[in-house]
Design a protein around this motif. Structure first.
Motif, PDB file in Angstrom:
ATOM      1  N   ASP A 235       0.830  -1.201   0.000  1.00 52.68           N
ATOM      2  CA  ASP A 235       0.000   0.000   0.000  1.00 52.68           C
ATOM      3  C   ASP A 235       0.865   1.252   0.000  1.00 52.68           C
ATOM      4  N   ALA A 236       0.473   2.194  -0.817  1.00 46.79           N
ATOM      5  CA  ALA A 236       1.112   3.504  -0.820  1.00 46.79           C
ATOM      6  C   ALA A 236       0.323   4.412   0.107  1.00 46.79           C
ATOM      7  N   GLN A 237       1.020   5.257   0.820  1.00 39.39           N
ATOM      8  CA  GLN A 237       0.350   6.208   1.701  1.00 39.39           C
ATOM      9  C   GLN A 237       0.292   7.559   1.009  1.00 39.39           C
ATOM     10  N   LEU A 238      -0.783   8.277   1.259  1.00 42.74           N
ATOM     11  CA  LEU A 238      -0.981   9.578   0.650  1.00 42.74           C
ATOM     12  C   LEU A 238      -1.511  10.535   1.708  1.00 42.74           C
ATOM     13  N   PRO A 239      -0.649  11.406   2.218  1.00 42.43           N
ATOM     14  CA  PRO A 239      -1.160  12.411   3.157  1.00 42.43           C
ATOM     15  C   PRO A 239      -2.210  13.260   2.437  1.00 42.43           C
ATOM     16  N   LEU A 240      -3.288  13.549   3.108  1.00 41.81           N
ATOM     17  CA  LEU A 240      -4.416  14.206   2.460  1.00 41.81           C
ATOM     18  C   LEU A 240      -4.987  15.274   3.372  1.00 41.81           C
ATOM     19  N   ARG A 241      -5.246  16.439   2.810  1.00 37.54           N
ATOM     20  CA  ARG A 241      -5.887  17.517   3.574  1.00 37.54           C
ATOM     21  C   ARG A 241      -7.275  17.743   3.015  1.00 37.54           C
ATOM     22  N   MET A 242      -8.207  17.993   3.921  1.00 38.81           N
ATOM     23  CA  MET A 242      -9.585  18.284   3.514  1.00 38.81           C
ATOM     24  C   MET A 242     -10.227  19.110   4.604  1.00 38.81           C
ATOM     25  N   SER A 243     -11.371  19.682   4.289  1.00 38.06           N
ATOM     26  CA  SER A 243     -12.091  20.475   5.283  1.00 38.06           C
ATOM     27  C   SER A 243     -12.605  19.560   6.391  1.00 38.06           C
TER      28      SER A 243
ATOM     29  N   LYS B 127     -14.374  15.764   6.193  1.00 36.86           N
ATOM     30  CA  LYS B 127     -13.903  14.660   7.025  1.00 36.86           C
ATOM     31  C   LYS B 127     -15.049  14.097   7.863  1.00 36.86           C
ATOM     32  N   SER B 128     -15.826  14.981   8.453  1.00 34.57           N
ATOM     33  CA  SER B 128     -16.962  14.534   9.266  1.00 34.57           C
ATOM     34  C   SER B 128     -17.966  13.755   8.433  1.00 34.57           C
TER      35      SER B 128
ATOM     36  N   GLN C 112     -16.611  10.349   7.691  1.00 37.04           N
ATOM     37  CA  GLN C 112     -16.716   9.501   8.883  1.00 37.04           C
ATOM     38  C   GLN C 112     -18.138   8.971   9.043  1.00 37.04           C
ATOM     39  N   GLN C 113     -19.132   9.820   8.824  1.00 37.53           N
ATOM     40  CA  GLN C 113     -20.531   9.397   8.938  1.00 37.53           C
ATOM     41  C   GLN C 113     -20.865   8.342   7.884  1.00 37.53           C
ATOM     42  N   GLU C 114     -20.449   8.598   6.647  1.00 33.91           N
ATOM     43  CA  GLU C 114     -20.746   7.672   5.561  1.00 33.91           C
ATOM     44  C   GLU C 114     -20.024   6.338   5.747  1.00 33.91           C
ATOM     45  N   ALA C 115     -18.779   6.395   6.224  1.00 37.52           N
ATOM     46  CA  ALA C 115     -18.017   5.171   6.461  1.00 37.52           C
ATOM     47  C   ALA C 115     -18.680   4.331   7.541  1.00 37.52           C
ATOM     48  N   LYS C 116     -19.103   4.979   8.607  1.00 39.48           N
ATOM     49  CA  LYS C 116     -19.771   4.262   9.697  1.00 39.48           C
ATOM     50  C   LYS C 116     -21.058   3.605   9.201  1.00 39.48           C
TER      51      LYS C 116
ATOM     52  N   ALA D  41     -21.723   2.635   6.257  1.00 37.76           N
ATOM     53  CA  ALA D  41     -21.415   1.549   5.319  1.00 37.76           C
ATOM     54  C   ALA D  41     -20.647   0.406   5.978  1.00 37.76           C
ATOM     55  N   GLY D  42     -20.261   0.587   7.249  1.00 41.48           N
ATOM     56  CA  GLY D  42     -19.505  -0.454   7.938  1.00 41.48           C
ATOM     57  C   GLY D  42     -18.062  -0.538   7.458  1.00 41.48           C
ATOM     58  N   ARG D  43     -17.520   0.602   7.023  1.00 38.59           N
ATOM     59  CA  ARG D  43     -16.131   0.642   6.551  1.00 38.59           C
ATOM     60  C   ARG D  43     -15.337   1.631   7.388  1.00 38.59           C
ATOM     61  N   SER D  44     -14.020   1.493   7.346  1.00 34.36           N
ATOM     62  CA  SER D  44     -13.163   2.515   7.939  1.00 34.36           C
ATOM     63  C   SER D  44     -13.205   3.735   7.026  1.00 34.36           C
ATOM     64  N   VAL D  45     -12.749   4.872   7.534  1.00 36.42           N
ATOM     65  CA  VAL D  45     -12.701   6.076   6.708  1.00 36.42           C
ATOM     66  C   VAL D  45     -11.773   5.845   5.519  1.00 36.42           C
ATOM     67  N   ASN D  46     -10.641   5.189   5.756  1.00 38.60           N
ATOM     68  CA  ASN D  46      -9.714   4.886   4.672  1.00 38.60           C
ATOM     69  C   ASN D  46     -10.393   4.053   3.583  1.00 38.60           C
ATOM     70  N   ALA D  47     -11.106   3.014   3.987  1.00 41.05           N
ATOM     71  CA  ALA D  47     -11.790   2.162   3.018  1.00 41.05           C
ATOM     72  C   ALA D  47     -12.881   2.936   2.283  1.00 41.05           C
ATOM     73  N   GLU D  48     -13.554   3.835   2.980  1.00 42.96           N
ATOM     74  CA  GLU D  48     -14.593   4.650   2.347  1.00 42.96           C
ATOM     75  C   GLU D  48     -14.001   5.558   1.272  1.00 42.96           C
ATOM     76  N   VAL D  49     -12.880   6.190   1.581  1.00 45.72           N
ATOM     77  CA  VAL D  49     -12.218   7.063   0.597  1.00 45.72           C
ATOM     78  C   VAL D  49     -11.789   6.248  -0.619  1.00 45.72           C
ATOM     79  N   ILE D  50     -11.176   5.099  -0.389  1.00 45.31           N
ATOM     80  CA  ILE D  50     -10.729   4.249  -1.498  1.00 45.31           C
ATOM     81  C   ILE D  50     -11.925   3.773  -2.315  1.00 45.31           C
ATOM     82  N   TYR D  51     -12.989   3.367  -1.648  1.00 46.25           N
ATOM     83  CA  TYR D  51     -14.197   2.903  -2.325  1.00 46.25           C
ATOM     84  C   TYR D  51     -14.756   3.993  -3.234  1.00 46.25           C
ATOM     85  N   ARG D  52     -14.891   5.190  -2.692  1.00 43.36           N
ATOM     86  CA  ARG D  52     -15.461   6.286  -3.470  1.00 43.36           C
ATOM     87  C   ARG D  52     -14.544   6.695  -4.617  1.00 43.36           C
ATOM     88  N   LEU D  53     -13.256   6.703  -4.379  1.00 46.50           N
ATOM     89  CA  LEU D  53     -12.309   7.044  -5.438  1.00 46.50           C
ATOM     90  C   LEU D  53     -12.318   5.982  -6.535  1.00 46.50           C
TER      91      LEU D  53
END
Length: 86
Positions: free
Chosen positions: A8-16, A20-21, A24-28, A30-42
């Protein structure tokens, strides 16, 4: 293509904070971590080029979440204790 920690490659990421909030709500929900949610959506934006199942890591158990929270609290307590000395 499944993700593995060794490659896995790491990517520091900035967002409002608002984004982020929301993530976090959408990941919860969907039963995913925030990282998994970002990857899923991307991955969804790449028209099937990436395996969406690979981003669906299992959500942490309650005990795992509690252990992580306790670790953070311990770090904060140690930092506070150190700051109070000076």
């Amino acid at each position: 293509m499944a993700y593995t920690q060794a490659r896995d490659a790491q990517l520091p990421l900035r967002m409002s904070q608002e984004m982020k909030s929301r993530l976090q709500q959408e990941a919860k929900a969907a039963g995913r971590s925030v990282n998994a949610e970002v990857i899923y959506r991307l991955a969804k934006t790449f028209d099937g080029e990436f395996d969406l199942a690979a981003s669906q890591e299992p959500a942490p158990t309650t005990l795992e979440t509690m252990a992580a929270d306790i670790a953070v609290i311990r770090q904060l307590a140690e930092a506070l204790k150190w700051n109070m000395r000076y």
